[in-house]
Design a protein around this motif. Sequence first.
Motif, PDB file in Angstrom:
ATOM      1  N   ASP A 219       0.812  -1.209   0.000  1.00 57.99           N
ATOM      2  CA  ASP A 219       0.000   0.000   0.000  1.00 57.99           C
ATOM      3  C   ASP A 219       0.853   1.269   0.000  1.00 57.99           C
ATOM      4  N   LYS A 220       1.924   1.275   0.797  1.00 59.29           N
ATOM      5  CA  LYS A 220       2.739   2.475   0.925  1.00 59.29           C
ATOM      6  C   LYS A 220       3.434   2.802  -0.387  1.00 59.29           C
ATOM      7  N   SER A 221       3.931   1.814  -1.068  1.00 57.91           N
ATOM      8  CA  SER A 221       4.604   2.037  -2.355  1.00 57.91           C
ATOM      9  C   SER A 221       3.605   2.560  -3.401  1.00 57.91           C
ATOM     10  N   LYS A 222       2.415   1.983  -3.419  1.00 57.60           N
ATOM     11  CA  LYS A 222       1.394   2.436  -4.368  1.00 57.60           C
ATOM     12  C   LYS A 222       0.987   3.872  -4.072  1.00 57.60           C
ATOM     13  N   LEU A 223       0.877   4.213  -2.787  1.00 55.89           N
ATOM     14  CA  LEU A 223       0.489   5.559  -2.404  1.00 55.89           C
ATOM     15  C   LEU A 223       1.546   6.568  -2.854  1.00 55.89           C
ATOM     16  N   ARG A 224       2.819   6.179  -2.759  1.00 55.67           N
ATOM     17  CA  ARG A 224       3.905   7.052  -3.189  1.00 55.67           C
ATOM     18  C   ARG A 224       3.837   7.313  -4.694  1.00 55.67           C
ATOM     19  N   LEU A 225       3.546   6.285  -5.465  1.00 55.50           N
ATOM     20  CA  LEU A 225       3.418   6.446  -6.915  1.00 55.50           C
ATOM     21  C   LEU A 225       2.269   7.387  -7.278  1.00 55.50           C
ATOM     22  N   TRP A 226       1.166   7.261  -6.560  1.00 57.10           N
ATOM     23  CA  TRP A 226       0.029   8.145  -6.823  1.00 57.10           C
ATOM     24  C   TRP A 226       0.345   9.585  -6.427  1.00 57.10           C
ATOM     25  N   TYR A 227       1.113   9.750  -5.365  1.00 56.26           N
ATOM     26  CA  TYR A 227       1.511  11.098  -4.946  1.00 56.26           C
ATOM     27  C   TYR A 227       2.328  11.767  -6.054  1.00 56.26           C
ATOM     28  N   ASP A 228       3.249  11.046  -6.629  1.00 53.53           N
ATOM     29  CA  ASP A 228       4.040  11.590  -7.731  1.00 53.53           C
ATOM     30  C   ASP A 228       3.164  11.933  -8.932  1.00 53.53           C
ATOM     31  N   TYR A 229       2.201  11.071  -9.186  1.00 46.62           N
ATOM     32  CA  TYR A 229       1.315  11.325 -10.337  1.00 46.62           C
ATOM     33  C   TYR A 229       0.475  12.582 -10.100  1.00 46.62           C
ATOM     34  N   PHE A 230      -0.046  12.761  -8.887  1.00 45.61           N
ATOM     35  CA  PHE A 230      -0.873  13.930  -8.574  1.00 45.61           C
ATOM     36  C   PHE A 230      -0.077  15.225  -8.744  1.00 45.61           C
ATOM     37  N   ARG A 231       1.174  15.223  -8.333  1.00 46.37           N
ATOM     38  CA  ARG A 231       1.990  16.428  -8.434  1.00 46.37           C
ATOM     39  C   ARG A 231       2.282  16.769  -9.896  1.00 46.37           C
ATOM     40  N   ARG A 232       2.404  15.745 -10.729  1.00 40.66           N
ATOM     41  CA  ARG A 232       2.780  15.991 -12.120  1.00 40.66           C
ATOM     42  C   ARG A 232       1.575  16.241 -13.018  1.00 40.66           C
ATOM     43  N   TYR A 233       0.461  15.549 -12.802  1.00 39.75           N
ATOM     44  CA  TYR A 233      -0.665  15.610 -13.730  1.00 39.75           C
ATOM     45  C   TYR A 233      -1.963  16.099 -13.093  1.00 39.75           C
ATOM     46  N   GLY A 234      -1.901  16.627 -11.887  1.00 40.35           N
ATOM     47  CA  GLY A 234      -3.115  17.122 -11.262  1.00 40.35           C
ATOM     48  C   GLY A 234      -3.852  16.033 -10.513  1.00 40.35           C
ATOM     49  N   ARG A 235      -5.011  16.392  -9.967  1.00 34.37           N
ATOM     50  CA  ARG A 235      -5.775  15.447  -9.156  1.00 34.37           C
ATOM     51  C   ARG A 235      -7.255  15.823  -9.141  1.00 34.37           C
ATOM     52  N   ASN A 236      -8.052  14.879  -8.712  1.00 32.42           N
ATOM     53  CA  ASN A 236      -9.512  15.012  -8.574  1.00 32.42           C
ATOM     54  C   ASN A 236     -10.178  15.772  -9.726  1.00 32.42           C
ATOM     55  N   LEU A 237     -10.695  16.966  -9.494  1.00 33.96           N
ATOM     56  CA  LEU A 237     -11.480  17.669 -10.505  1.00 33.96           C
ATOM     57  C   LEU A 237     -10.647  18.278 -11.623  1.00 33.96           C
ATOM     58  N   SER A 238      -9.320  18.170 -11.521  1.00 35.33           N
ATOM     59  CA  SER A 238      -8.470  18.755 -12.567  1.00 35.33           C
ATOM     60  C   SER A 238      -7.328  17.812 -12.930  1.00 35.33           C
ATOM     61  N   ILE A 239      -7.602  16.537 -12.967  1.00 40.16           N
ATOM     62  CA  ILE A 239      -6.564  15.547 -13.246  1.00 40.16           C
ATOM     63  C   ILE A 239      -6.490  15.261 -14.743  1.00 40.16           C
ATOM     64  N   PHE A 245      -1.746   6.566 -15.452  1.00 41.32           N
ATOM     65  CA  PHE A 245      -2.958   6.513 -14.634  1.00 41.32           C
ATOM     66  C   PHE A 245      -3.588   5.126 -14.708  1.00 41.32           C
ATOM     67  N   TYR A 246      -3.706   4.577 -15.901  1.00 33.66           N
ATOM     68  CA  TYR A 246      -4.330   3.271 -16.092  1.00 33.66           C
ATOM     69  C   TYR A 246      -3.455   2.148 -15.550  1.00 33.66           C
ATOM     70  N   LYS A 247      -2.139   2.309 -15.662  1.00 38.15           N
ATOM     71  CA  LYS A 247      -1.245   1.287 -15.128  1.00 38.15           C
ATOM     72  C   LYS A 247      -1.329   1.228 -13.606  1.00 38.15           C
ATOM     73  N   LEU A 248      -1.328   2.395 -12.969  1.00 35.54           N
ATOM     74  CA  LEU A 248      -1.420   2.425 -11.513  1.00 35.54           C
ATOM     75  C   LEU A 248      -2.733   1.831 -11.020  1.00 35.54           C
ATOM     76  N   LEU A 249      -3.773   2.050 -11.771  1.00 36.95           N
ATOM     77  CA  LEU A 249      -5.068   1.521 -11.353  1.00 36.95           C
ATOM     78  C   LEU A 249      -5.129   0.005 -11.547  1.00 36.95           C
ATOM     79  N   ARG A 250      -4.514  -0.495 -12.613  1.00 38.69           N
ATOM     80  CA  ARG A 250      -4.554  -1.934 -12.882  1.00 38.69           C
ATOM     81  C   ARG A 250      -3.819  -2.750 -11.817  1.00 38.69           C
ATOM     82  N   VAL A 251      -2.739  -2.210 -11.256  1.00 41.74           N
ATOM     83  CA  VAL A 251      -1.977  -2.979 -10.274  1.00 41.74           C
ATOM     84  C   VAL A 251      -2.613  -2.940  -8.892  1.00 41.74           C
ATOM     85  N   GLY A 252      -3.697  -2.209  -8.755  1.00 43.79           N
ATOM     86  CA  GLY A 252      -4.400  -2.167  -7.481  1.00 43.79           C
ATOM     87  C   GLY A 252      -4.242  -0.827  -6.805  1.00 43.79           C
TER      88      GLY A 252
END
Length: 951
Positions: A219-239, A245-252
């Motif tokens: 979980d911690k490693s996945k959360l770190r990857l998502w944190y990097d993605y949010f900083r680079r490509y935005g998040r929630n209503l402006s992502i 994005f699809y790769k991170l979602l596929r791995v859980g």
Amino acid sequence: MSFFNTIRERASSLSIFDKANVPKKPSKDELFREEFKLPDDETIIDETAAEMLVVSKEDSNQNNASNNFSSNENQLSNHSNFVFSGKLYLTKHYIVFRDSFDRKSCVIVLNLSTVKKVERIPSRAYVFALSIVTNCDIKLLIQFIGIRSRSEEFSYKLKTCLRDNVSNTKKIDPFLESLYSEFIVKKNEPGADKSAIHSPDGGLGQLFKYPGDPKKLRDKSKLRLWYDYFRRYGRNLSIARQKMFYKLLRVGLPNRLRGEIWELTSGAMYLRYQNLGIYEKLLKDNEGTSSIAIDEIEKDLNRSLPEYSAYQSEEGIGRLRRVLTAYSWKNPDVGYCQAMNIVAAALLIFQTEEQAFWTLSVLIEKFVPGYYSKTMYGTLLDQKVFESLVEKTMPILWTHITKYDIQLSVVSLPWFLSLFLNSMPLVFAFRIIDVFFLHGPKALFQVALAILRINGEELLEIDDDGTFISVLKDYFSQLDDSAHPNSKDPKFRQLTKFQELLIVAFKEFSNITDEMINQERNKHKPSILQNIETFIKRSQLRNLPRTPNLSKEHISNIYDRFYNCIQSHKASLGVGSSSMEFKTYQQFMNGFCDWALPEEEYDSHPEDFLHRLFRNWDKDSKGVLSLTDVVVGLDKLVNKNLMESISYFFEIYDYNNKGEVDREGILQISEGLLYITKPLQDGKVFDFLTKKSIENYIADKIVEKQNETNDEVILLPSEVNIDQEIFQREQGERYLSAASDFIQRAFEYAQPAEVPELIEIDDKKDLEKIKANAALDPNHPLTLNLATFRMVILADESYELLFSETLSSSIHLDRSTNISDKGGILRDMFDGLLADGRRVANQVRRRMDSSATSSSNNHDSSSIKSKPGNASLIEEEDEDDFGADATSNDYGDLLENAEIQALGDVPVSNNVKKDDRENELKVLHGEMTEIEKGLQNQSISKDKNLIEFEN
């Protein structure tokens, strides 16, 4: 071209091209909303071709990319600054971009409330570009493709929409505080005051822990990857959704982000932002209100994921209760259905109550419509689709299933209905739901097909349902085991059965597309809905009370017209009200009854006959009628028993069951009698008395025509002209006279009331006039009881006939639902007037008998006196002529030399052989005479006010 136009017109008339049977194609806006999961009120305002570059804050500082929009080699080599060509859309609240390469490389759904700044990028004269900065400090660089005027037009509309969304910006900050993505980004910013940043409310997992081992799930490693993605490509209503994005979602998904990503990929986030506070308002407005749905919810609360500890506590049960209850008020057509508690319980592990409420709404109404409905038509339909896909993709297994009559739907239905939550361990079911919200229903079909494919060899050795289910249960319990434990390759040994399942599902069955599923749904939908409607109809008709005056065909027609009138009711879909309001009831009665007027001709007031009849059928005073109410009411209304019919009519006006009506009630009864006899007054339909008069008129004309010939052989004229207006006027006068006589007799024989009704009249002259009228005299109030009402009705021949026959015959329960035009009632009446030739034949025969008897009396009166048997015969015939002729099937003895031919039969000739006459007499005494056949086949033509009976 005329040839092709003719072919097209003929083809359009064929049922195969019937537009009503062709599924309605979704509009462009509907397809757009479905693709990007936007709310229903979003429509495309403008669209244009454009190139998009997403630049993070770090990239902007390092490369100064805002002034470097050329696609040079250095820029293209950096994946973070890759330029995408595609389509740009503008709606009321969103700006949407979709790449044209594979529609997955770059997808942006940007809420206009998150836009901080828009500026034009200085460029060459022929280039038009904009820079949009979001609240996440992500910069979107847009270069328009096309003529400059179109680019400027799009920019102007964007400016207008941004101005209209200014009022929504004030709620963006409170909304973002509820999202975990904002929390982890702010918490990890350099120099951030972590003590001032608080974690938002989350699901039950924050209190009762999430299912599975977080270390094993990484979980911690996945959360770190998502944190990097949010900083680079935005998040929630402006992502911006890119390949990562699809790769991170596929791995859980990491547990703490799972609820938010579900909300984002399903589109529930957009709905929640648009409807902030609606969830709490629903609970508050309906607090303390009970319903059938709430009762059903209470029964299932303790059966919702019992293996998860939160649902053994009041905290978890309370959250689940509030979410399901709120949705039952939001969507009363669905209310609550089985398996909704399972899905809602799963959502609440990762989401707050409000998040789960809107995600559940989108799931039920958008992703799997009809799954959670009263008829579960969506689930049944998808089982047919699934069986069809199994037959196409695995024909050998399908042949085996059909050979041994294995019910595949018994196995697969729980998979679809509970999204695999009840079939496999929760940790793996959540992974499937991750993909389900991203790709839609096709993910369920792909996973289900992969399960059968992986276990196919073992399933081919099974010949019964029980073992089939057992094999799949064993497979689900081993999903965490190695798929290839004996492999020499360590990578294969580490591959679990669940990972293998996902690989087979999304690789081998990648050809299962949304278009294929929709095509199969459209193919099977008519038969599924028809089967459901047939089953519902049989069930409802079976549970109706006994109706001695209605046949099965009548009840079937009542059912069809009842639900046909309730436009909102869709039995097969399990939606809409199953009760009928007064306006709908009026339309319903108009389809069956001669006297029920259309709405545009109906002068409605609360005490008229239809309103009183409606209240009489509404026994529970609910203001609406159920099918049972209507069937029971019609059964009483068509009762041909004279006394019971009169009593029921009186009951309609005796609303309080006192056994009597007052002066006002007598007047209202008279109005009701006038209302139901209006078609008879206008001559639109004829009663038995008028029909009998017409028959006598025809018989008289035939005899009169015969007497003019003075021939021994009775010759019938070829036609008889009937003046329609004469009989219409006579019947109308008769019923108006009956109404007048009713009022006079009712007040004459009414009994004095026990308590006088006092009415204050100021003018003495008016008081004297009122006293002179027994119906209005305030000093002598009157009441009419049932016995007196019966006496008054039976005193009039027309009203007696009305309650014994005419009223019931004016209600045509054999009419199908597609018959609404009643303009042909009079024509139909004339068509059937002589359908039974026996009646007119009897009339003619009696007149011929009377004429022959009279002639015999003139020649030899003594012979008549010496034969009392003849007198006895005449008396019997006179008695039969009084009324039995209408129903008698016996023609009696015809005169020896009389040859009677039916109207419209073979041409009449004086040269008839004696043998032919004898043969004809034999036929007349048989089962079916030529007279009957001629009259039954009689054609009727209408010319203005004349009805001609011709050869």
